[in-house]
Design a protein around this motif. Structure first.
Motif, short mmCIF file in Angstrom:
data_model
loop_
_atom_site.label_atom_id
_atom_site.label_comp_id
_atom_site.label_asym_id
_atom_site.label_seq_id
_atom_site.Cartn_x
_atom_site.Cartn_y
_atom_site.Cartn_z
N THR A 163 0.86 -1.18 0.00
CA THR A 163 0.00 0.00 0.00
C THR A 163 0.90 1.24 0.00
OG1 THR A 163 -0.05 0.07 2.42
CG2 THR A 163 -1.76 -1.23 1.32
N ASP A 164 0.30 2.40 0.15
CA ASP A 164 1.08 3.63 0.29
C ASP A 164 0.51 4.44 1.45
OD1 ASP A 164 2.91 5.65 -0.08
OD2 ASP A 164 1.82 6.61 -1.72
N MET A 165 0.39 3.79 2.61
CA MET A 165 -0.17 4.46 3.78
C MET A 165 0.73 5.59 4.28
SD MET A 165 -1.89 1.40 6.03
CE MET A 165 -2.73 2.59 7.07
N GLN A 166 2.04 5.48 4.01
CA GLN A 166 2.96 6.51 4.46
C GLN A 166 2.96 7.73 3.53
OE1 GLN A 166 6.42 3.76 4.84
NE2 GLN A 166 6.62 4.70 6.85
N LYS A 167 2.26 7.62 2.42
CA LYS A 167 2.10 8.74 1.48
C LYS A 167 3.45 9.31 1.01
CE LYS A 167 -2.36 8.58 1.56
NZ LYS A 167 -2.48 7.33 2.31
N ASP A 168 4.00 8.68 -0.04
CA ASP A 168 5.25 9.14 -0.62
C ASP A 168 5.12 10.59 -1.10
OD1 ASP A 168 6.07 6.59 -0.20
OD2 ASP A 168 5.78 5.94 -2.27
N ALA A 169 6.24 11.31 -1.09
CA ALA A 169 6.22 12.72 -1.46
C ALA A 169 7.39 13.02 -2.40
CB ALA A 169 6.32 13.60 -0.22
N ILE A 170 7.26 14.10 -3.17
CA ILE A 170 8.33 14.57 -4.05
C ILE A 170 9.18 15.57 -3.28
CG2 ILE A 170 8.89 15.66 -6.24
CD1 ILE A 170 7.44 13.00 -6.50
N VAL A 171 10.48 15.30 -3.21
CA VAL A 171 11.42 16.17 -2.48
C VAL A 171 12.45 16.71 -3.47
CG1 VAL A 171 13.08 16.30 -0.59
CG2 VAL A 171 11.10 14.78 -0.41
N SER A 172 12.73 18.01 -3.39
CA SER A 172 13.57 18.66 -4.40
C SER A 172 15.04 18.78 -4.01
CB SER A 172 13.02 20.06 -4.72
OG SER A 172 13.02 20.86 -3.55
N SER A 173 15.41 18.33 -2.81
CA SER A 173 16.81 18.38 -2.41
C SER A 173 17.14 17.19 -1.52
CB SER A 173 17.13 19.68 -1.67
OG SER A 173 16.42 19.74 -0.44
N ILE A 174 18.44 16.84 -1.48
CA ILE A 174 18.85 15.69 -0.69
C ILE A 174 20.27 15.93 -0.17
CG2 ILE A 174 19.76 14.47 -2.72
CD1 ILE A 174 18.92 11.85 -1.39
N SER A 175 20.55 15.42 1.01
CA SER A 175 21.89 15.46 1.57
C SER A 175 22.29 14.03 1.91
CB SER A 175 21.93 16.33 2.83
OG SER A 175 23.18 16.27 3.46
N SER A 176 23.35 13.51 1.26
CA SER A 176 23.69 12.10 1.42
C SER A 176 25.19 11.88 1.32
CB SER A 176 22.98 11.26 0.36
OG SER A 176 23.38 9.91 0.45
N ILE A 217 10.13 7.89 0.11
CA ILE A 217 9.25 6.74 0.38
C ILE A 217 8.70 6.76 1.80
CG2 ILE A 217 10.22 5.25 -1.38
CD1 ILE A 217 11.95 3.97 0.80
N GLY A 218 8.16 7.90 2.21
CA GLY A 218 7.41 7.95 3.45
C GLY A 218 8.13 8.46 4.66
N ILE A 219 9.44 8.72 4.58
CA ILE A 219 10.18 9.15 5.77
C ILE A 219 9.67 10.50 6.25
CG2 ILE A 219 12.44 9.80 6.67
CD1 ILE A 219 13.68 7.81 4.71
N ASN A 220 9.54 11.45 5.34
CA ASN A 220 9.06 12.78 5.72
C ASN A 220 7.66 12.72 6.31
OD1 ASN A 220 11.38 14.12 4.95
ND2 ASN A 220 10.66 14.50 2.87
N ASP A 221 6.81 11.87 5.72
CA ASP A 221 5.44 11.74 6.20
C ASP A 221 5.41 11.16 7.61
OD1 ASP A 221 2.39 11.55 5.53
OD2 ASP A 221 2.91 9.56 6.28
N THR A 222 6.25 10.15 7.86
CA THR A 222 6.30 9.53 9.18
C THR A 222 6.73 10.50 10.25
OG1 THR A 222 6.74 7.32 8.27
CG2 THR A 222 7.39 7.72 10.55
N ILE A 223 7.81 11.24 9.99
CA ILE A 223 8.31 12.20 10.98
C ILE A 223 7.30 13.32 11.21
CG2 ILE A 223 10.13 13.86 11.50
CD1 ILE A 223 10.92 10.88 11.70
#
Length: 270
Positions: A163-176, A217-223
């Motif tokens: 499913t997609d209960m965590q609701k994936d989102a589009i993010v425009s920047s990343i630090s890795s 994949i849901g990290i932002n939504d979870t936090i």
């Protein structure tokens, strides 16, 4: 007989009109989804009708009376989460719908945790008197625990059932550090215009272009959900704290505190 008792409960609360409206709305939607053979939505409708009985079960089986204001909040929360959110896709239509409901969930769960401790605190069989700040802290911790367990459930549903209960989102920047040639130094990539995903969709090889960023994949939504759950829990815990300090002054705080019926009668006498 059971049905009459159920309606009697809401009539005594003065919210029978709201309850009838919500219940009839769900039943009509249930019939429509049966005609459409949409069994997933049928299950959600049946679940909603069962959840609507929570105040009645608490009253009849556990002798716990919910104030009318809190009961209205619970009924609207159930309807908003299951019917509007899941079936009518308010989660997708309204950007902050999920945020609002998780805030309310933190508030309601803190109320449940608070009432359990407060009822024990006033029980003759419980010989320890807990301070108001400790009761408020337990209510907060109870709410956050439920919030974390729910996020665990969402994650497992996404991994196992896809499913997609965590609701994936589009993010425009990343630090890795993955981009730092094993130097363990974060590399910031900003203003991402697009990313490309190659894989199988329904067994066929496909290329999917994600515009304006990458797929979180849901990290932002979870936090975010845990943060707003925390806010709701803090608000109710503060209400509970001041309620204990001013238990018999008849303020609006009584509108949010569940009580054992005998305790409610004792409070009125005092």
């Amino acid at each position: 007989m059971e049905k009459n008792w159920e309606m009697k409960h809401f009539k005594e609360k003065g919210i029978v009109g709201l309850y009838v409206f919500l219940r009839v709305s769900v039943i009509l939607l249930l019939l429509l989804e049966i005609i459409r053979h949409n069994w997933n939505n049928v299950f959600i409708c049946v679940l909603t009708l069962v959840l609507f009985l929570i105040p009645v079960i608490l009253d009849k089986k556990f002798n716990i009376e919910l104030p009318s204001v809190l009961e209205i909040i619970i009924l609207l929360f159930i309807f908003s989460a299951e019917i509007l959110g899941e079936i009518q896709n308010f989660y997708g239509i309204f950007k902050n719908w999920d945020t609002i409901l998780h805030t309310l969930n933190g508030f309601i769960m803190a109320g449940i945790g608070f009432s359990l401790i407060d009822i024990l605190n006033n029980s003759e069989r419980f010989h320890i008197t807990l301070t108001p700040i400790f009761v408020a802290l337990v209510a907060f911790c109870f709410s956050m625990t439920i919030g974390v367990l729910w996020e665990f459930f969402e994650y497992e549903m996404d991994v196992i059932v896809k499913t997609d209960m965590q609701k994936d989102a589009i993010v425009s920047s990343i630090s890795s550090v993955k981009f730092s040639d094993n130097k363990n130094e974060p590399v910031v990539v900003s203003d991402i215009t697009s990313t490309k995903i190659n894989g199988k969709v329904n067994g066929e090889e496909k290329e999917i272009i994600v515009k304006n960023g990458y797929l979180d994949i849901g990290i932002n939504d979870t936090i975010k959900d845990l943060m707003v759950n925390c806010i709701g829990a803090i608000v109710f815990s503060a209400i509970g704290y001041f309620y204990i300090l001013r238990r018999n002054d008849g303020t609006f705080l009584h509108n949010f505190i569940p009580l054992l019926k005998k305790h409610k009668r004792q409070n009125k006498k005092e």
